[in-house]
Design a protein around this motif. Structure first.
Motif, PDB file in Angstrom:
ATOM      1  N   ILE A 219      36.937  96.346  13.683  1.00 53.01           N
ATOM      2  CA  ILE A 219      38.211  96.790  14.221  1.00 53.01           C
ATOM      3  C   ILE A 219      39.335  96.440  13.260  1.00 53.01           C
ATOM      4  CG2 ILE A 219      39.854  96.477  16.126  1.00 53.01           C
ATOM      5  CD1 ILE A 219      37.402  95.817  17.897  1.00 53.01           C
ATOM      6  N   ARG A 220      39.188  95.239  12.653  1.00 53.86           N
ATOM      7  CA  ARG A 220      40.253  94.763  11.788  1.00 53.86           C
ATOM      8  C   ARG A 220      40.241  95.430  10.424  1.00 53.86           C
ATOM      9  NH1 ARG A 220      40.624  88.543  13.446  1.00 53.86           N
ATOM     10  NH2 ARG A 220      40.178  89.339  15.518  1.00 53.86           N
ATOM     11  N   THR A 221      39.086  95.877  10.001  1.00 51.71           N
ATOM     12  CA  THR A 221      38.992  96.388   8.633  1.00 51.71           C
ATOM     13  C   THR A 221      39.031  97.902   8.545  1.00 51.71           C
ATOM     14  OG1 THR A 221      36.591  96.232   8.828  1.00 51.71           O
ATOM     15  CG2 THR A 221      37.723  94.418   7.703  1.00 51.71           C
ATOM     16  N   SER A 222      38.658  98.603   9.612  1.00 53.93           N
ATOM     17  CA  SER A 222      38.588 100.070   9.493  1.00 53.93           C
ATOM     18  C   SER A 222      39.338 100.738  10.638  1.00 53.93           C
ATOM     19  CB  SER A 222      37.110 100.507   9.485  1.00 53.93           C
ATOM     20  OG  SER A 222      36.914 101.579  10.375  1.00 53.93           O
ATOM     21  N   GLY A 223      39.997 101.803  10.301  1.00 54.85           N
ATOM     22  CA  GLY A 223      40.716 102.544  11.352  1.00 54.85           C
ATOM     23  C   GLY A 223      39.966 103.762  11.816  1.00 54.85           C
ATOM     24  N   ALA A 224      38.696 103.892  11.439  1.00 56.98           N
ATOM     25  CA  ALA A 224      37.938 105.095  11.780  1.00 56.98           C
ATOM     26  C   ALA A 224      37.783 105.242  13.293  1.00 56.98           C
ATOM     27  CB  ALA A 224      36.567 105.049  11.132  1.00 56.98           C
ATOM     28  N   LEU A 225      37.669 106.486  13.726  1.00 60.47           N
ATOM     29  CA  LEU A 225      37.559 106.765  15.151  1.00 60.47           C
ATOM     30  C   LEU A 225      36.224 106.275  15.701  1.00 60.47           C
ATOM     31  CD1 LEU A 225      38.674 108.157  17.702  1.00 60.47           C
ATOM     32  CD2 LEU A 225      37.664 110.281  16.871  1.00 60.47           C
ATOM     33  N   LEU A 226      35.146 106.659  15.020  1.00 60.99           N
ATOM     34  CA  LEU A 226      33.812 106.283  15.508  1.00 60.99           C
ATOM     35  C   LEU A 226      33.359 104.998  14.837  1.00 60.99           C
ATOM     36  CD1 LEU A 226      32.172 109.818  15.373  1.00 60.99           C
ATOM     37  CD2 LEU A 226      32.949 108.586  17.406  1.00 60.99           C
ATOM     38  N   PRO A 227      32.614 104.134  15.589  1.00 61.38           N
ATOM     39  CA  PRO A 227      32.126 102.883  14.976  1.00 61.38           C
ATOM     40  C   PRO A 227      31.171 103.177  13.827  1.00 61.38           C
ATOM     41  CG  PRO A 227      31.278 103.176  17.222  1.00 61.38           C
ATOM     42  CD  PRO A 227      32.197 104.296  16.960  1.00 61.38           C
ATOM     43  N   ARG A 228      31.329 102.432  12.693  1.00 62.94           N
ATOM     44  CA  ARG A 228      30.455 102.666  11.553  1.00 62.94           C
ATOM     45  C   ARG A 228      29.215 101.794  11.655  1.00 62.94           C
ATOM     46  NH1 ARG A 228      34.652 102.803   6.671  1.00 62.94           N
ATOM     47  NH2 ARG A 228      35.647 104.770   7.221  1.00 62.94           N
ATOM     48  N   GLY A 229      29.458 100.546  12.086  1.00 63.32           N
ATOM     49  CA  GLY A 229      28.340  99.623  12.196  1.00 63.32           C
ATOM     50  C   GLY A 229      27.607  99.805  13.517  1.00 63.32           C
ATOM     51  N   GLU A 230      27.021  98.707  13.985  1.00 64.73           N
ATOM     52  CA  GLU A 230      26.270  98.802  15.228  1.00 64.73           C
ATOM     53  C   GLU A 230      27.193  98.791  16.431  1.00 64.73           C
ATOM     54  OE1 GLU A 230      22.978  96.429  15.915  1.00 64.73           O
ATOM     55  OE2 GLU A 230      21.919  97.139  14.130  1.00 64.73           O
ATOM     56  N   ILE A 231      26.753  99.485  17.486  1.00 64.10           N
ATOM     57  CA  ILE A 231      27.498  99.446  18.734  1.00 64.10           C
ATOM     58  C   ILE A 231      27.198  98.140  19.444  1.00 64.10           C
ATOM     59  CG2 ILE A 231      27.567 100.448  21.049  1.00 64.10           C
ATOM     60  CD1 ILE A 231      27.244 103.169  19.670  1.00 64.10           C
ATOM     61  N   THR A 232      28.273  97.488  19.964  1.00 66.35           N
ATOM     62  CA  THR A 232      28.064  96.176  20.570  1.00 66.35           C
ATOM     63  C   THR A 232      28.776  96.057  21.907  1.00 66.35           C
ATOM     64  OG1 THR A 232      28.561  93.835  20.337  1.00 66.35           O
ATOM     65  CG2 THR A 232      29.976  95.339  19.160  1.00 66.35           C
ATOM     66  N   THR A 233      28.259  95.210  22.792  1.00 70.23           N
ATOM     67  CA  THR A 233      28.925  95.001  24.075  1.00 70.23           C
ATOM     68  C   THR A 233      29.665  93.680  24.081  1.00 70.23           C
ATOM     69  OG1 THR A 233      26.915  93.987  24.922  1.00 70.23           O
ATOM     70  CG2 THR A 233      27.235  96.340  25.394  1.00 70.23           C
ATOM     71  N   VAL A 234      29.770  93.049  22.922  1.00 71.10           N
ATOM     72  CA  VAL A 234      30.335  91.704  22.863  1.00 71.10           C
ATOM     73  C   VAL A 234      31.767  91.667  23.385  1.00 71.10           C
ATOM     74  CG1 VAL A 234      31.044  91.934  20.451  1.00 71.10           C
ATOM     75  CG2 VAL A 234      30.660  89.645  21.403  1.00 71.10           C
ATOM     76  N   ASN A 235      32.550  92.702  23.081  1.00 78.35           N
ATOM     77  CA  ASN A 235      33.936  92.745  23.565  1.00 78.35           C
ATOM     78  C   ASN A 235      33.998  92.752  25.082  1.00 78.35           C
ATOM     79  OD1 ASN A 235      35.146  92.891  20.976  1.00 78.35           O
ATOM     80  ND2 ASN A 235      34.523  95.053  20.870  1.00 78.35           N
ATOM     81  N   TRP A 236      33.136  93.519  25.706  1.00 79.08           N
ATOM     82  CA  TRP A 236      33.117  93.619  27.170  1.00 79.08           C
ATOM     83  C   TRP A 236      32.776  92.274  27.808  1.00 79.08           C
ATOM     84  CZ3 TRP A 236      34.441  97.680  30.299  1.00 79.08           C
ATOM     85  CH2 TRP A 236      34.767  98.868  29.638  1.00 79.08           C
TER      86      TRP A 236
END
Lengths: 368, 300
Positions: B65-82
């Motif tokens: 989130i901090r390094t890229s402004g791209a719309l779609l996630p580039r790396g792995e999808i994670t539920t850690v934020n939730w």
């Protein structure tokens, strides 16, 4: 059952607009009484005061000799049929008719019996369980009558109940309505602007204009003995002809003189002037059917030129030119069809000539 | 129904119009079917894109989130934020607080607004002044009254309670409710109420048993709107509540601004959690909402 009496009733809006001026009349028990007048004449205000929907500014309204001025609508034992029928759109036909009974907490089986009775009476049984949104105008009208009669009110008030229907249905509902009300023997106040409805249905008519009662009487009384020029002109189709004229006396002969013609009054026309001593300038009112048209000259006939001919089959309506701006309408048998521009010979049925005072509009028969 | 009809007549007008004048083409370009579809797509994108972006952000690794402004996630999808969003902040409590405040204040608003509006319209209550005053309070910025409101709430010892906020939200949303319900009541023919009076109902019974059932779609639509307004409300919630006990969701969400900086991922997850109930509500009531907002009432 009740008789309704108005004693010097006024309705004044906002302290200045006089909608009803000093109305006094009495409607007998079981009578079909019609209030007739053009829009804005105060007939709706009158009725709304009788129903208790509006306050009475001055005067008294009595039901069976009891003053009801302060009674709320629900305590007056009246029922009302509205111009737009005012059916509860979220209820079925059955529920609409049952509504006033349910409000009064009548036992269920009694409600059921009465609703079914009313539905039978008005031929509504097949549609009892349908919603009211998609009914035809005639059916809605029947439902609203059903709701009004189901609790056997003392006074049934109808406010232009059939003026929203189309012409053919209106004529049929007129007869239907009259028959229904007759069978119910309920005092009925019927408000309308359509003189045909009043004439056809009412036992007596009160004619209103500009807030004032013009005349109260039976349909034929009003037709043949209009109290003033407004009543004369309002009742009858095609409307009464009005001609300004001057009364001229030569010996014991009386003449009416207008710029277009001079006509001698005969033994049928003269009597109404026997005790007359007012102004010699008058307004002559004569109904089109009392104008006689011939193609050959007659004694005491006047010659006028045909301006327009409207054949209606059984009758012909002829416009006759009096002068540049005025015409005289005549209604004659359908077989008589003069050509436009043809001179014809005209006499009046002098029994039915009405003379009105120019200032007050009153029929001279009412003047002393 | 009406909507559909007018659209169809516009369409057929285009087909029937044989003279292909300049005015015709201009009309077609601006009001024709393709123009309407393009407009719709633009509107939809404007509404959906931000939400979609928030949803994607909530599924990205915090570092991404901090390094890229791209719309779609580039790396792995994670539920850690939730998981963190619910663990670090009492989010459920905030959502519950918001639900209580929004629901109760909406019910109160409707209970007060319906008879008020009815009385203004049918009995001319308050003359010209009262309705104008109500509208006046609606256009006034709330910040102007924030200090007096705070003082009043404090005076009745309701600061930092849900009850205090409920009362203030009720007051704040009353004008718009009165303004919305006005048109529904006006659409009811007066004769219907007069018929009910003659049939034996009192004025209050007429309101409760004849008028209210008829304006139900409008009342529900109004309720949905005041519910959303209360759910979103920030200013009064900020000055009147100051603890987990009574903070509502819009205040709670600011808690993700911590000492370690903005927790964008957690905040996105929380924001989405706050949006979802409202979306479900609007979705469930959409038929009523559309009916209430377009039709305006009943024809007699």
């Amino acid at each position: 059952m009740a008789c309704v009496e108005l004693r010097n009733v006024w309705k004044i809006y906002g302290g200045e607009v006089e909608a009803v001026i000093d109305a006094s009349w009495e409607c007998q028990d079981g009578e079909f009484f019609s209030i007739l007048g053009p829009s804005g004449c105060g007939k709706s205000s009158t009725l709304r005061m009788i129903a208790g929907l509006e306050e009475i500014s001055r005067g008294e309204i009595l039901f069976n000799d009891q003053v009801v001025n302060k009674l709320p609508p629900s305590s007056r034992n009246i029922a009302m049929v509205f111009e737009n029928w005012a059916l509860y759109p979220n209820l079925t036909v059955y529920e609409n008719i049952a509504f006033p009974l349910r409000v009064r907490k009548m036992p269920k089986d009694e409600i059921d019996r009465k609703v079914k009775e009313a539905a039978e009476f008005l031929n509504l049984t097949p549609i009892l369980n349908s919603g009211v949104r998609h009914l035809s105008g005639g059916e809605m009208q029947s439902v609203s009558i059903g709701r009004a009669i189901v609790r056997e009110p003392a006074v049934l008030i109808m406010d232009e109940p059939i003026s929203h229907l189309d012409a053919g249905l209106r004529a049929r509902m007129r007869d239907e309505l009259k028959k229904q009300v007759e069978r119910l023997h309920v005092t009925t106040l019927y408000i309308t602007h359509d003189q045909v409805e009043s004439m056809a249905m009412a036992d007596r008519i009160a004619i209103m204009n500009l807030g004032e009662i013009q005349q109260v009487g039976t349909p034929l009384d009003i037709y043949y003995h209009p109290r003033n020029d407004f009543v004369g002109g309002f009742i009858g189709e095609p409307p009464m002809n009005f001609i300004f004229c001057e009364l001229l006396q030569e010996g014991d002969q009386l003449f009416i003189v207008t710029p277009a013609f001079r006509m001698q009054l005969d033994d049928e026309g003269k009597p109404q002037f026997q005790r007359y001593s007012g102004s010699s300038k008058l307004k002559l009112g004569i109904r089109p059917e009392d104008v006689r048209v011939r193609l050959q000259p007659l004694p005491n006939s006047i010659t006028l030129v045909t301006d327009f001919v409207e054949p209606q089959g059984d009758r012909t309506i002829i416009s006759l030119r009096l002068n540049d701006s005025d015409i005289l309408l005549a209604q004659v048998l359908g077989s008589l069809r003069p050509d436009v521009g043809q001179p014809v010979y005209v006499t009046f049925d002098q029994r039915h000539m009405h003379f009105f005072d120019i200032e007050t509009g009153l029929n001279i028969k009412n003047l002393e | 129904m009406l909507e559909a009809k007018s659209t169809n007549s516009l369409e057929s007008a285009f087909e029937a119009n044989e003279k292909k004048t300049l005015a015709f083409y201009l009309k077609w370009v601006f009001f024709g079917r393709p123009a309407r579809i393009i407009l719709l797509i633009i509107f939809l994108l404007a509404i959906i894109l931000p939400i979609f972006y928030i949803a994607m952000t909530s599924l990205k690794e915090p570092i991404e989130i901090r390094t890229s402004g791209a719309l779609l996630p580039r790396g792995e999808i994670t539920t850690v934020n939730w998981v963190k969003a619910f663990a670090n902040v009492p989010l459920l409590r905030y959502l519950l607080n918001s639900t209580v405040v929004a629901l109760v204040s909406t019910i109160l608003v409707l209970i007060v607004a319906v008879p008020t509006t009815y009385s203004i319209i049918r009995f001319n209550t308050g003359g010209w002044f009262f309705p104008a005053w109500i509208l006046g309070t609606y256009v006034m910025p709330p910040i102007v009254v924030s200090i007096p409101i705070f003082a009043m709430v404090k005076m009745v010892q309701l600061q930092n309670t849900l009850a205090g906020l409920i009362l203030v939200h009720t007051m704040a949303n009353l004008p718009i409710a009165v303004w919305l319900i006005d048109s529904y009541i006006r659409a009811i023919p007066k004769e219907l109420e007069q018929a009910a009076w003659i049939d034996g109902y009192s004025k209050f019974e007429t309101l409760a048993r004849v008028v209210v059932p008829l304006i139900r779609p409008g009342v529900l639509a109004t309720g949905v709107i005041t519910l959303i307004l209360s759910w979103n409300e920030f200013l009064f919630a900020l000055i009147l509540t100051y603890g987990v006990k009574s903070n509502t969701f819009p205040i709670g969400i600011s808690r993700y601004i911590g000492e370690h900086g903005l927790q964008f991922g957690e905040m996105s997850a929380a924001a989405l959690a706050g949006i979802v109930p409202i979306y479900i509500l609007v979705f469930l009531s959409s038929r009523n909402l559309v009916e209430g907002l377009t039709r305006g009432g009943v024809k007699g």
